[in-house]
Scaffold this active site. Structure first.
Site: not given
Ligand code: SAM
Length: 342
Positions: A270, A152
């Protein structure tokens, strides 16, 4: 002729293998990387002196960053003064109104102070995470999709920029990370978010073309945050990069299908891997034909996107994407692409 940039990754791998020379091997062994990764850094940066600077920068810890949360404390000074009393010192980030680099650590860890528990600030491992919410230019009238939202950091930033107005639909598929998202939304006093735990590839089927803005902060290999997790020096194979690319193409396609014509889509990772960054955007540009790349409007100098990689030409508009590198920006390696749906 339609080009499949995903299929071209096979050629990329062949060319990477051919380009691994004694310098790449020596640097890989000195800094503990896989040979193929270092050969790619030469191709991305265009000189061994820059590769060495990058590898050195990945050895240094990142400076922690806080974003003071004006949804909880109207006056940022109040939060900073309370933290200064605990011994903390900060330097203001010039390109984000509420954010500070921690220059001196205080007596209580930043994740355990009263001010943290009261939602006075969001704590980041590095400053690059601040870029994507700013680049989405969210307004209080927007209906925003955040399609990979947990835990988040970016959702709560968007809510702050929107003054808790408009609507954000925050989606994440992971049960564990979704819990962290909910707790951060509550802690930070966010009131304009609907959180959904589903696979965001299902969003277009549920909402149709609904959102005025979409953020996809994609799951990636994390090749820009080796300072945080040095195991990433050796744990990502080229097959892993291709797998990540394919998932990113699906997620970005879904984000674009969910956005109204004229709307903005921000894609960020990232990672400094062109396989996950420019190749993902190139594949989607080729397949969809209804988006164009626009320059991110953030008050920070970004390096341009890669438009040629191991002799493969990528669409020229990808130079408008933005990259950050630890040795040039002093924080994580990061990629951002702003797309406008036409
Ligand atoms: N945007 C977040 C933040 O700023 O705190 C970090 C996001 S992290 C880089 C990527 C996220 O994508 C992870 O939490 C993962 O669980 C989620 N994710 C991966 N595949 C997904 C999918 N098919 N649908 C929704 N979320 C997904």
């Amino acid at each position: 002729m339609v080009v499949s940039y995903t299929a071209l990754l096979g050629d990329v791998w062949r060319k990477i293998s051919e380009s691994i020379n004694p310098t790449a091997r020596e640097l890989a062994s000195r800094y503990g990387y896989l040979d193929y990764a270092v050969a790619r850094y030469y191709e991305i940066l265009g000189g061994w002196e820059y590769v060495k600077e990058l590898l050195e920068a990945f050895e240094k810890p990142l400076s922690r960053t806080i974003r003071v949360n004006t949804l909880r404390f109207r006056d940022s000074r109040e939060v900073l003064e309370r933290l200064e009393k605990l011994g903390y010192e900060f330097s203001k980030i010039s390109w984000e109104s509420f954010s500070y680099i921690v220059t001196k650590t205080g007596r209580i860890p930043l994740g355990a102070t009263h001010e943290f528990l009261l939602g006075g600030y969001y704590l980041y491992r590095g400053a690059a995470s601040l870029i994507s919410p700013l680049a989405l230019l969210p307004k209080p009238s927007d209906v925003v999709l955040d399609s990979a939202a947990a835990p988040g950091g970016k959702t709560t930033h968007l809510a702050q920029l929107m003054g808790n107005r408009g609507v954000i639909v925050a989606v994440d598929v992971s049960r564990e990370r979704f819990r962290a998202l909910r707790s951060n939304l509550e802690r930070m006093g966010v009131e304009n978010v609907v959180a959904l735990r589903i696979d965001s590839r299902k969003i277009p089927g549920i909402f149709g073309e609904h959102f005025t803005k979409s953020l996809l902060d994609a799951p990636c290999t994390g090749e820009g945050i080796i300072q945080i997790d040095p195991t990433r020096k050796t744990k990502t194979s080229f097959e892993d990069l291709v797998r990540a690319h394919k998932r990113q193409v699906e997620l970005l396609t879904a984000a674009i299908h969910s956005t109204v014509p004229g709307g903005l889509i921000v894609y960020s990772t990232c990672s400094i891997a062109p396989e996950e960054d420019e190749f993902t955007v190139a594949e989607v540009l080729e397949k969809l034909n209804n988006v164009r790349v626009v320059k991110p409007s953030v008050g920070l100098d970004l390096e341009p996107g890669v438009t040629e990689y191991f002799g493969i030409e990528l669409p020229a508009q990808l130079k408008l994407c933005g990259r950050t590198y630890p040795h040039r920006h002093g924080f994580e390696g990061f990629f951002i692409c702003v797309l406008e749906k036409v």
